[in-house]
Design an enzyme around this catalytic site. Structure first.
Site, PDB file in Angstrom:
ATOM      1  N   ALA A   1       3.673   4.846   1.566  1.00 52.72           N
ATOM      2  CA  ALA A   1       4.017   6.004   0.749  1.00 52.72           C
ATOM      3  C   ALA A   1       5.491   6.361   0.878  1.00 52.72           C
ATOM      4  O   ALA A   1       6.171   6.640  -0.116  1.00 52.72           O
ATOM      5  CB  ALA A   1       3.142   7.194   1.129  1.00 52.72           C
TER       6      ALA A   1
ATOM      7  N   ARG B   1      -1.270  -6.433   4.178  1.00 47.23           N
ATOM      8  CA  ARG B   1      -0.564  -5.149   4.251  1.00 47.23           C
ATOM      9  C   ARG B   1       0.894  -5.337   4.660  1.00 47.23           C
ATOM     10  O   ARG B   1       1.792  -4.685   4.117  1.00 47.23           O
ATOM     11  CB  ARG B   1      -1.249  -4.211   5.251  1.00 47.23           C
ATOM     12  CG  ARG B   1      -2.624  -3.752   4.869  1.00 47.23           C
ATOM     13  CD  ARG B   1      -3.124  -2.674   5.821  1.00 47.23           C
ATOM     14  NE  ARG B   1      -2.379  -1.438   5.632  1.00 47.23           N
ATOM     15  CZ  ARG B   1      -2.716  -0.493   4.751  1.00 47.23           C
ATOM     16  NH1 ARG B   1      -3.784  -0.629   4.001  1.00 47.23           N
ATOM     17  NH2 ARG B   1      -1.993   0.602   4.646  1.00 47.23           N
TER      18      ARG B   1
ATOM     19  N   TYR C   1     -11.962 -11.826   1.394  1.00 48.14           N
ATOM     20  CA  TYR C   1     -11.163 -12.372   0.297  1.00 48.14           C
ATOM     21  C   TYR C   1      -9.982 -13.158   0.873  1.00 48.14           C
ATOM     22  O   TYR C   1      -9.591 -12.951   2.027  1.00 48.14           O
ATOM     23  CB  TYR C   1     -10.658 -11.281  -0.655  1.00 48.14           C
ATOM     24  CG  TYR C   1      -9.986 -10.084  -0.020  1.00 48.14           C
ATOM     25  CD1 TYR C   1      -8.640 -10.115   0.339  1.00 48.14           C
ATOM     26  CD2 TYR C   1     -10.690  -8.905   0.187  1.00 48.14           C
ATOM     27  CE1 TYR C   1      -8.014  -9.011   0.881  1.00 48.14           C
ATOM     28  CE2 TYR C   1     -10.075  -7.786   0.738  1.00 48.14           C
ATOM     29  CZ  TYR C   1      -8.737  -7.844   1.079  1.00 48.14           C
ATOM     30  OH  TYR C   1      -8.124  -6.741   1.626  1.00 48.14           O
TER      31      TYR C   1
ATOM     32  N   ASP D   1      -0.953   9.515   2.290  1.00 44.95           N
ATOM     33  CA  ASP D   1      -2.037   9.967   3.161  1.00 44.95           C
ATOM     34  C   ASP D   1      -1.780  11.337   3.771  1.00 44.95           C
ATOM     35  O   ASP D   1      -2.726  12.013   4.184  1.00 44.95           O
ATOM     36  CB  ASP D   1      -2.271   8.952   4.285  1.00 44.95           C
ATOM     37  CG  ASP D   1      -3.077   7.749   3.831  1.00 44.95           C
ATOM     38  OD1 ASP D   1      -3.575   7.760   2.685  1.00 44.95           O
ATOM     39  OD2 ASP D   1      -3.211   6.801   4.612  1.00 44.95           O
TER      40      ASP D   1
END
Length: 417
Positions: free
Chosen positions: A18, A111, A218, A295
Site C-alpha cells: 500500500a 509477493r 497455483y 490494511d
C-alpha cells in the site's frame, strides 16, 4: 527538542504494497514524496498472491504490468473442488472474454516480486525512500502533518499517508478498535516444480474446500515454483496462541481430505504460520492532515484474494482525486488536500467495507460441513463458466474508478452488501 528531518509534499509511512503504491501514484501526479519504513531493508515476506484485473489495471496505468507479467503467471482457470471427494464444483476461465471484459489479465505472482516491481517503480519515479524509521505518532499543526519518530526526528509534510498495516500505529487517531481474530491460520510454502509434480493443475488456480479448512495451489515465477497455502480452523489460535509447536493440528485438519490434498501438505513450510485477522469496517480514515490506506484502513481476510488489490485501488483513486485539485498545471495547491482526503475517503470506504464483509461470508461458505456443504456444492455446480454476475461488482471497470481517471467518482455509487 526534535529535529525536522524532511519537509515534503507527501510523507508515506510504511513500505509495504500500500505504501509503495500510494507513493508511486502521488509521485506520478507530481508530488514530492518521502516514504519511511521501519525495517532496515525493503522486502516482503510470504508466498504467492493473486492479482485480479482490478489490480492489474492499476499496474497497467503506471506502465508496470509488463514487468509483473515477466515474472508472474497468467493462470488459465480458477477451479474449486470439494476437498473430501475431489469433485470439481465450478471453474472460471480467466483468459479470453474474462480478460476482455475486465480490461486486464488475472495474474498470480510472488509477493516479493510484486513488491520489487512497485519498489523499483518508486525508485525510478524519484520517491525518497528511507529505512530504519519508526514513527510513534502523527499530529496536525498549522495545517501540516508532523510525524514524530522514535529517534526524536520529525518529518513534516502537507499530508501524511498512513500505510502501516494491520497493526497500524496511526489507526487509533481515527478508531478505537483492535484486529479481529478469525480462528483460522495459514501455512504457506513454495517449492520447485519438478518432473514428479502432478502436471494436471499447473496451469490453474486450484482451491479445495473442506470442513473448517481449505487448500490453494497455483504456479509462480513462470511455472518454476508451486505455491501452496493451507488454511484451517486452529484450536490453539482460538486459545490465543499465534504460533504453535507442532504439526498435529495441521494434519488433523486435513485427515479426511483426498490424497492430492494430503500430499500437497508436504509442500508447506511449518516453522511459521500466519494467524488470520481482519478488522471491522470503519467509515472515517482521516485525522487532520493524516489519511489511512491499505490494511491500515481496511484489513481483510484473504478469501477474495483482494488485500493487495484493494491497496492498489486505493492508490489509483487517491491519484485520481488529487490530479487537477491538489496537483495542477500551475503546481501544487496544499489547501486542496482537506477536500481531496475527504473525497478519497468517501469514494473508498463503502467499496472496501463491502469487500471486507464479503470476504468474511465467502470464507464461511468455504468451510461448512454436513447439509450446508451439500447445498454449497450444489450452488457452486449451478454456476456456468462465463457467468460473470458474481465477478462484476469486484472486478468490473465501472466499480473501482481505475480505468478512466475522470470516472473515479463512480465509486460513490457502489453499494454495500
Amino acid at each position: 527538542m526534535s529535529d525536522v528531518k524532511s519537509t515534503t509534499d507527501v510523507l508515506v509511512i510504511g513500505g509495504g504494497m500500500a505504501g509503495l503504491a500510494g507513493a508511486l501514484a502521488l509521485r506520478e501526479s507530481g508530488a514530492n514524496v518521502t516514504l519511511v519504513e521501519r525495517a532496515p531493508e525493503f522486502g516482503e515476506v510470504g508466498a504467492g498472491l493473486q492479482m485480479a484485473p482490478n489490480a492489474s489495471r492499476v499496474l497497467k496505468r503506471w506502465g508496470l504490468l509488463e514487468k509483473a507479467l515477466e515474472i508472474g503467471v497468467q493462470p488459465k482457470h480458477l477451479v474449486f473442488r470439494d476437498a473430501i471427494t475431489g469433485e470439481e464444483l465450478t471453474r472460471q476461465t480467466l483468459g479470453g472474454e474474462f480478460e476482455e471484459r475486465y480490461g486486464a489479465p488475472y495474474v498470480v505472482i510472488h509477493r516479493s516480486d510484486l513488491h520489487r516491481v512497485l519498489l523499483e517503480g518508486c525508485q525510478a519515479a524519484g520517491v525518497t525512500l528511507v529505512n530504519d524509521v519508526t514513527v510513534q505518532s502523527v499530529e496536525t499543526i498549522n495545517g501540516r502533518g508532523i510525524a514524530h519518530t522514535v529517534a526524536g526526528v520529525d518529518y513534516e509534510a502537507d499530508v501524511v499517508i498512513g500505510a502501516d498495516g494491520l497493526k497500524s500505529t496511526l489507526r487509533p487517531l481515527v478508531a478505537n478498535d483492535e484486529p479481529v481474530s478469525s480462528a483460522y491460520v495459514a501455512y504457506r510454502g513454495t517449492v520447485p516444480i519438478t518432473e514428479e509434480t502432478p502436471q494436471a493443475d499447473l496451469e490453474d488456480v486450484i482451491v479445495y474446500l473442506g470442513p473448517n479448512c481449505h487448500l490453494v495451489q497455483y504456479p509462480l515465477r513462470k511455472g518454476e515454483l508451486l505455491n501452496t497455502v493451507a488454511v484451517f480452523k486452529s484450536p490453539s489460535f482460538e486459545r490465543g496462541e499465534e504460533q504453535y509447536g507442532g504439526v498435529d493440528e495441521l494434519e488433523a485438519a486435513y485427515k479426511d481430505c483426498v490424497p492430492a490434498v494430503q500430499e500437497a501438505l508436504k509442500n508447506l513450510g511449518t516453522a511459521m504460520r500466519w494467524p488470520m485477522y481482519d478488522r471491522d469496517p470503519i467509515q472515517n480514515w482521516v485525522a487532520g492532515r493524516m489519511v489511512l490506506m491499505g490494511d491500515a484502513a481496511h484489513p481483510m481476510l484473504q478469501y477474495l484474494a483482494q488485500g493487495a488489490c484493494q491497496a492498489l485501488e486505493d492508490a489509483a483513486v487517491l491519484q485520481d482525486v488529487c490530479e487537477g485539485t491538489v496537483f495542477t498545471d500551475d503546481g501544487a495547491n496544499p489547501e486542496a488536500w482537506d477536500a481531496a482526503m475527504r473525497e478519497f475517503n468517501s469514494l473508498r470506504a463503502e467499496r472496501t467495507a463491502r469487500v471486507q464483509r464479503t470476504a468474511r461470508v465467502w470464507g464461511e461458505s468455504w468451510h461448512v460441513s454436513g447439509l450446508a456443504r451439500t447445498l454449497r456444492n450444489l450452488l457452486f455446480k449451478s454456476r456456468a463458466d462465463g457467468n460473470f454476475q458474481h465477478n462484476d461488482w469486484l472486478y468490473g471497470q465501472d466499480n473501482d474508478g481505475v480505468p478512466a481517471r475522470s470516472t473515479a467518482r463512480s465509486l460513490a455509487s457502489a453499494q454495500v452488501v
